[in-house]
Scaffold this active site. Structure first.
Site, short mmCIF file in Angstrom:
data_model
loop_
_atom_site.label_atom_id
_atom_site.label_comp_id
_atom_site.label_asym_id
_atom_site.label_seq_id
_atom_site.Cartn_x
_atom_site.Cartn_y
_atom_site.Cartn_z
N HIS A 171 0.86 -1.15 0.01
CA HIS A 171 0.15 0.02 0.00
C HIS A 171 0.80 1.34 -0.27
O HIS A 171 1.70 1.65 0.87
CB HIS A 171 -0.91 -0.12 1.14
N CYS A 172 0.88 2.11 -1.29
CA CYS A 172 1.74 3.16 -1.13
C CYS A 172 1.07 4.49 -0.65
O CYS A 172 0.04 4.89 -1.16
CB CYS A 172 1.97 3.33 -2.84
#
Length: 424
Positions: A171-172
């Protein structure tokens, strides 16, 4: 019975979404819960490029008079910035590969454990992990408690978005979205193009400082003092290049070995074989030259009223079976006890018959003893009543014994008792 709502009045999928995503433009765009960070990332790209175009590229327009090549420096910076921002938007605003949730656990996976020694019904067991074969290598897939599905291989549940994502990479926070099967290609292109943009701005700013030093500002300090924007861009691009450049190199390695960030950090020390590695060239072709699969969700479609399947009755059936068996055993024990009592009373009367040649007092004493024993039995008040007028329960138990092929060793003989009573 409630009438189904017309299709126009039903909730759409994105309106009843159970994840933490945010939807815009009527469900056409899907972002992560931290979509605000996307604005910060846009600012980190747009502001430096704007400063570069205003204070550096504008002064380089006339430095290359042949074919007006100086204008190309400005044009390339603008095109690269638009390309990077477009990739950032595409990565952040689409479904990364969310696995559809289930309304209830998969019933076909339920099973019962073995019965214990006491013949108690088995417990309902649901496996949390099962093995699947991927390219001849066994891979464990886990059951997701939230989505109520077995995750496909390489799938993981994102705690931030609250969704299971296929080929989950990470998850950026800079993109504000999960990186998965459907947007990993665009994420890599975004990171690599951002690295190229940093290198380009850094190189053109250094070139402008060099041109100033060749002119009226012979020293570096004087040139930097004349153009502080160039100094700020040099420092900014140098720092950013460590992050986006390092990220580009790391993901290039992951693609060449067909790994995800999640797999690399989680299974690095296990030494397990990589079931997905198809060779360096094929791994790159898989990422960049395969068709992106369509989304498994139609966010703008009305919610379909799904009739939930009734709970499995296998547990009830399995529990009823041993209960019925135990009831049958108890009935057999009751029948055996009644037969034993009747046979004992037969023995008493038989003894009385054999004493027929004795005196009358001894006969009366035997009869009184037989009656005393008969009265103490709560199930049958007198032997004569049991013999001449059998109850419905005795008839049903006799029929059950006959149907099961069970024969009694002491059949009831009706003539013995009346003749003995008349004799007395």
């Amino acid at each position: 019975m409630a009438q189904p709502q017309p299709q126009s009045q039903r909730q759409r999928v994105y309106e009843a979404w159970k994840g933490n995503n945010r939807f815009f433009f009527g469900g056409r765009l899907i972002f992560g819960p931290d979509a605000k960070s996307l604005l910060f990332s846009v600012a980190l790209i747009f502001v430096p490029v704007a400063v570069f175009c205003a204070f550096v590229a504008r002064n380089l327009r006339h430095q290359f008079p042949a074919y007006n090549a100086g204008y190309a420096i400005l044009a390339v910076a603008i095109v690269l910035a638009i390309y990077v921002l477009s990739l950032l938007f595409i990565t952040a605003a689409q479904d990364p590969g969310i696995v559809p949730r289930a309304s209830h656990p998969p019933e076909e996976e339920f099973h019962y454990d073995n019965l214990s020694l006491a013949d108690t019904p088995g417990r309902l067991v649901f496996p949390r992990v099962k093995d699947v074969m991927v390219n001849g290598v066994p891979v464990k897939v886990k059951y997701c408690e939230t989505c109520m599905v077995f995750r496909p291989p390489r799938c993981s549940h994102c705690s931030i978005c609250n969704n299971c994502v296929e080929r989950f990479d990470h998850h950026c926070p800079w993109v504000g979205q999960c990186i998965g099967k459907r947007n990993y290609r665009y994420f890599f292109l975004f990171v690599s193009s951002a690295s190229i943009l940093c290198i380009y701005v850094f190189a053109m700013s250094a070139l402008y400082i060099k041109i100033l030093m060749d002119g009226d500002y012979p020293t570096v300090w004087k040139a930097l003092k004349h153009s502080p924007a160039s100094l700020a861009l040099l420092i900014y691009c140098f720092i950013c290049l460590w992050f986006v450049g390092g990220l580009t190199g790391f993901h290039t390695y992951l693609i060449s070995t067909n790994q995800t960030t999640y797999e690399n950090f989680r299974y690095r020390a296990d030494g397990r074989p990589n079931a997905y590695d198809r060779g360096c060239m094929n791994n790159f072709l898989e990422v960049f030259y395969t068709k992106v699969p369509p989304s498994k969700h139609k966010f703008r479609e009305p919610i379909q009223e799904e009739a939930r399947a009734p709970p499995a009755n296998r547990a009830v059936e399995r529990e009823e079976e041993p209960v019925g068996a135990r009831t049958k055993v108890e009935d057999d024990l009751d029948i055996g006890g009644d037969l034993l009592k009747i046979s004992q009373r037969h023995n008493y009367d038989g003894i009385d018959i054999e004493m027929g040649g004795g005196d009358r007092n001894s006969r009366n004493e035997a009869v009184s003893n037989s009656k005393l024993i008969s009265k103490t039995d709560a199930q049958a008040p007198t032997v004569e009543d049991e013999v001449q007028h059998p109850s419905r329960g005795e008839r049903s138990r006799s029929s059950d014994l006959a149907s099961e092929g069970i024969t009694t060793s002491a059949p009831v003989s009706q003539p013995a008792f009346p003749f003995r009573r008349e004799a007395l």
